[in-house]
Design an enzyme around this catalytic site. Structure first.
Site, PDB file in Angstrom:
ATOM      1  N   ASP A   1      52.362 122.347   3.657  1.00  7.24           N
ATOM      2  CA  ASP A   1      51.042 122.544   3.145  1.00  7.24           C
ATOM      3  C   ASP A   1      49.932 122.127   4.230  1.00  7.24           C
ATOM      4  O   ASP A   1      50.330 122.014   5.405  1.00  7.24           O
ATOM      5  CB  ASP A   1      50.822 121.263   1.870  1.00  7.24           C
ATOM      6  CG  ASP A   1      49.857 121.453   1.160  1.00  7.24           C
ATOM      7  OD1 ASP A   1      48.848 122.254   1.173  1.00  7.24           O
ATOM      8  OD2 ASP A   1      49.793 120.921  -0.321  1.00  7.24           O
TER       9      ASP A   1
ATOM     10  N   ASP B   1      45.188 125.565  -5.958  1.00  9.87           N
ATOM     11  CA  ASP B   1      46.329 125.020  -6.862  1.00  9.87           C
ATOM     12  C   ASP B   1      45.901 125.791  -8.036  1.00  9.87           C
ATOM     13  O   ASP B   1      44.892 125.428  -8.734  1.00  9.87           O
ATOM     14  CB  ASP B   1      46.446 123.787  -6.660  1.00  9.87           C
ATOM     15  CG  ASP B   1      47.086 123.222  -5.522  1.00  9.87           C
ATOM     16  OD1 ASP B   1      47.443 124.051  -4.531  1.00  9.87           O
ATOM     17  OD2 ASP B   1      47.155 122.075  -5.313  1.00  9.87           O
TER      18      ASP B   1
END
Length: 352
Positions: A99, A156
């Site tokens: 990430d 997301d």
């Protein structure tokens, strides 16, 4: 979840990875600077978990972050890239999701390639999933594709249709021309499949599966396999749709038509085959009829095509580019997915 993947047909269908997301960590590294798991949640450690997953014939995925901390605040890989890469290899990790929280945007162009180099140095094959383009404007996709196997490039996903449709629109707009970079070993990742969760209708489950197949997207499920609707299971295991997704040519599909109600996407497949998805985006109260010729759907290179409705595998007909297909689409997510194979001979019959 690994047990269910192996027992319920998901492994046989091609789903390979069991991935652990953020929050698996202890809050601090050990005395040697190595990452360590939360001892309460993973009392046997991560290597034991990986060994168990491997014994089921599956692969082990794990999460980390390129910054000083993960998005949830656990230790990141900043200043520990080589050590973390070797730790993951020692644990038997097969996939790393890296990430991009708690890092300066200027660091990504160094950090993500550095991790790729470190993973390769371990000698263990590890699929590398980057979030690099999701955190910057105008991502250098040609450079990203040199270092990453898959990469997230949007926010997301959430368990609602607005979220899914915003991702579909982003991929349809293709503003950064990222679709052109997709190829075997390097794919755009629109995020996880939320089929079988709680926020989508049945039609919207089908829509996500169909469009992710068109996008050549990684099929990564985010659902409790122990308590899943049987219809969701059928969608996720549909061999015809999975075959479109896994087509070896590796080209990402693109949107070829959009109005206020309908979007049409086309994907080139191996041997001149084509897949077409027609998506209804409008919320109208009733199903809508749509008539489109193959030419309208971007299929005009062959004399005729043998066409099939993909989910059920039903033969539609041997159609010339001027022949029409009639479909009925439910509101807000109704989708028709069709696979067509070029035929050098004139159309034998039409059955639409």
């Amino acid at each position: 979840m690994a047990d269910r993947m192996a027992a319920d047909g998901f492994k046989d269908a091609g789903y390979e990875y069991v991935s652990i997301d953020d929050c698996w960590f202890a809050s601090e590294r050990d005395s040697n600077g190595r990452l360590q798991p939360d001892s309460t949640r993973f009392p046997s450690g991560m290597k034991a978990l990986g060994d168990y997953i491997h014994k089921l014939g599956l692969k082990f995925g794990i999460y980390e972050d390129i910054g000083t901390k993960t998005c949830a605040g656990y230790p990141g890989s900043y200043n520990h890239i080589e050590l973390d890469a070797q730790t993951f290899a020692d644990w038997g990790v097969d996939m790393l999701k890296l990430d991009g929280c708690y890092a300066n945007a200027s660091y990504y162009a160094y950090g993500y390639p550095a991790m790729a180099k470190a993973l390769n140095k371990t000698g263990r094959p590890i699929m590398y999933s980057c979030s690099w383009p999701a955190y910057i404007s105008n991502p250098p996709y040609d450079v990203i594709a040199e270092h990453c196997n898959i990469w997230r490039n949007y926010g997301d996903i959430q368990d609602n249709w607005d979220s899914v449709s915003s991702i579909i629109n982003h991929y349809g707009d293709n503003a950064d021309k990222f679709a052109e970079v997709a190829a075997p070993g390097q794919f755009n990742d629109p995020d996880e499949l939320i089929i079988g969760d709680f926020g989508l209708t049945y039609d919207q489950w089908r829509a996500q599966m169909a469009l992710w197949a068109i996008f050549a997207a990684p099929l990564i499920m985010s659902v409790d396999l122990r308590n899943m609707d049987s219809e969701a299971t059928k969608i996720l295991l549909n061999k015809n749709v999975i075959a479109v997704n896994q087509d070896p040519l590796g080209k990402q599909g693109v949107r070829i038509y959009k109005d206020t109600s309908i979007q049409t996407f086309r994907r080139e497949l191996k041997d001149g085959n084509m897949a077409v998805a027609i998506l209804r985006t409008s919320k109208g109260p009733t199903p809508a009829r749509l008539d489109r010729s193959l030419k309208d759907l971007g299929l005009s290179a062959a004399v005729s095509y043998d066409c099939y409705e993909t989910f059920q595998g039903k033969f539609i007909g041997s159609l010339s580019p001027d022949d029409e297909v009639t479909v009925w689409l439910n509101p807000a997510g109704g989708t028709y997915l069709m696979t067509c194979h070029p035929n050098p001979k004139p159309n034998a019959r039409t059955n639409v």
